[in-house]
Design a protein around this motif. Structure first.
Motif, PDB file in Angstrom:
ATOM      1  N   TRP A  89      -3.112  -3.259 -10.225  1.00  0.00           N
ATOM      2  CA  TRP A  89      -2.316  -2.063  -9.908  1.00  0.00           C
ATOM      3  C   TRP A  89      -3.196  -1.022  -9.214  1.00  0.00           C
ATOM      4  CZ3 TRP A  89       0.511  -1.420 -15.311  1.00  0.00           C
ATOM      5  CH2 TRP A  89       1.342  -2.529 -15.494  1.00  0.00           C
ATOM      6  N   ALA A  90      -4.427  -0.871  -9.722  1.00  0.00           N
ATOM      7  CA  ALA A  90      -5.353   0.083  -9.094  1.00  0.00           C
ATOM      8  C   ALA A  90      -5.661  -0.359  -7.662  1.00  0.00           C
ATOM      9  CB  ALA A  90      -6.641   0.166  -9.910  1.00  0.00           C
ATOM     10  N   PHE A  91      -5.812  -1.665  -7.497  1.00  0.00           N
ATOM     11  CA  PHE A  91      -6.094  -2.225  -6.174  1.00  0.00           C
ATOM     12  C   PHE A  91      -4.910  -2.001  -5.226  1.00  0.00           C
ATOM     13  CE2 PHE A  91      -6.636  -6.029  -3.353  1.00  0.00           C
ATOM     14  CZ  PHE A  91      -7.788  -5.582  -2.744  1.00  0.00           C
ATOM     15  N   PHE A  92      -3.698  -2.172  -5.738  1.00  0.00           N
ATOM     16  CA  PHE A  92      -2.491  -1.916  -4.927  1.00  0.00           C
ATOM     17  C   PHE A  92      -2.501  -0.465  -4.431  1.00  0.00           C
ATOM     18  CE2 PHE A  92       0.376  -5.206  -7.323  1.00  0.00           C
ATOM     19  CZ  PHE A  92      -0.358  -6.233  -6.769  1.00  0.00           C
ATOM     20  N   LEU A  93      -2.838   0.463  -5.359  1.00  0.00           N
ATOM     21  CA  LEU A  93      -2.867   1.890  -4.994  1.00  0.00           C
ATOM     22  C   LEU A  93      -3.908   2.153  -3.912  1.00  0.00           C
ATOM     23  CD1 LEU A  93      -2.438   3.803  -8.371  1.00  0.00           C
ATOM     24  CD2 LEU A  93      -0.929   3.879  -6.385  1.00  0.00           C
TER      25      LEU A  93
END
Lengths: 168, 147
Positions: free
Chosen positions: A30-34
């Motif tokens: 999720w952090a990577f998506f952001l």
């Protein structure tokens, strides 16, 4: 027959270790998506504020507005600014290797004529008022992804070079 | 070749994104989830087809997606680890009547979701009537009532 684990009275393929690992991987993802979205908004994954650049010095004989990052198979444009010149005609040459990756769709204004040389395509324009700066817009579309080096030169000798990256 | 590569890239990208977004993301499709799915399918269709609208391209893409799916299902049959990473594993969130809040938080499931599943699947009225609640691999919640 495979043994199915039991949780209380329930026969279930529960795997707590896997579920914990999976939850951690999900949070990192999720952090990577952001991060990816932030990079896209900033213009690292295509046109945007960090992608927009100027090659050459503003208000010089030749300077170009372009995007460092573009997408292949998507229309893009280069704005070529030409400073005041002595003659009523100007020749703009574009290195031929650029055309291996990029297809010019349209040039505004249309050149008076195009000259092919082994190293470059030369577009010749008539200038209405040579004492004032002018701009030419090259609409293009990249056929393939990857880096490409662009070299442009005026017949007066002024030249600029820059690199663009085309995402697939 | 272009169709096969595009099909594979999109297939594995979607698998990765939906898998990493969590089992519960599209498990209970609300009206908005349905719209989201439609938008995603339209967006992805453009990326897969590109500028080639020929029948050959379309048929090759369908074949690529279906064959990849079959191959993955065969691989999952042979590897439990791969099976767990691709399809996930069920997780008990109510164990013998006890709510397991840490697991519920990880799966983004609250008491309301469990009660909704209990009402629709078993006609139950209260949490204390539930013996087990499980978030399945599909993201759906299943209920075992107390006898």
């Amino acid at each position: 027959m495979s043994r199915i684990p039991q949780v209380g009275d329930l026969q279930i393929h529960q795997n707590l270790e896997h579920s914990k690992r999976e939850a951690k991987v999900e949070r990192v993802a999720w952090a990577f998506f952001l991060l990816i979205l932030a990079a896209a908004v900033a213009g690292i994954l295509g046109p945007g504020p960090l992608s927009h650049a100027v090659a050459g010095t503003r208000d010089s004989a030749l300077w170009i507005e372009y995007n460092r990052f573009e997408h292949s198979r998507r229309p893009g444009e280069l704005v070529v600014h030409i400073g005041p010149s002595a003659g009523g005609k100007v020749g703009l040459s574009l290195s031929r290797d650029y055309f291996e990756r990029v297809q010019i769709a349209n040039i505004e204004p249309a050149p008076e004529r195009t000259v092919l040389t082994p190293e470059a395509y030369i577009y010749e324009f008539a200038r209405g008022d040579p004492a004032r700066p002018a701009a030419v817009i090259l609409h293009f579309e990249a056929r393939r992804a990857g880096f490409t080096r662009v070299r442009m030169r005026l017949d007066s000798g002024a030249q600029v070079g820059f690199t663009q990256f085309f995402f697939p | 070749m272009d169709a096969v590569v595009r099909g594979l890239v999109v297939y594995f990208f979607l698998l990765l994104v939906f898998r990493l977004s969590g089992n519960r993301t599209l498990s209970q499709a609300t009206a908005f989830d349905l719209i989201l799915l439609l938008i995603i399918s339209e967006t992805v269709q453009q990326a897969m087809v590109g500028t080639d609208n020929s029948i050959t391209q379309g048929l090759l893409l369908v074949l690529t997606l279906v064959t990849t799916d079959i191959l993955l299902s065969v691989l999952k049959e042979h590897s439990q680890v791969l099976d767990r990473w691709i399809d996930g594993a069920p997780l008990v969130v109510i164990d013998n009547g006890k709510l397991l809040h840490d697991r519920m938080a990880k799966l983004r499931v609250d008491e309301g979701d469990i009660l909704a599943a209990a009402r629709s699947l078993q006609g139950l009225e209260r949490l204390d009537q539930i013996k087990y609640a499980v978030v399945e691999r599909s993201g759906e919640i299943t209920i075992v009532p107390r006898k």
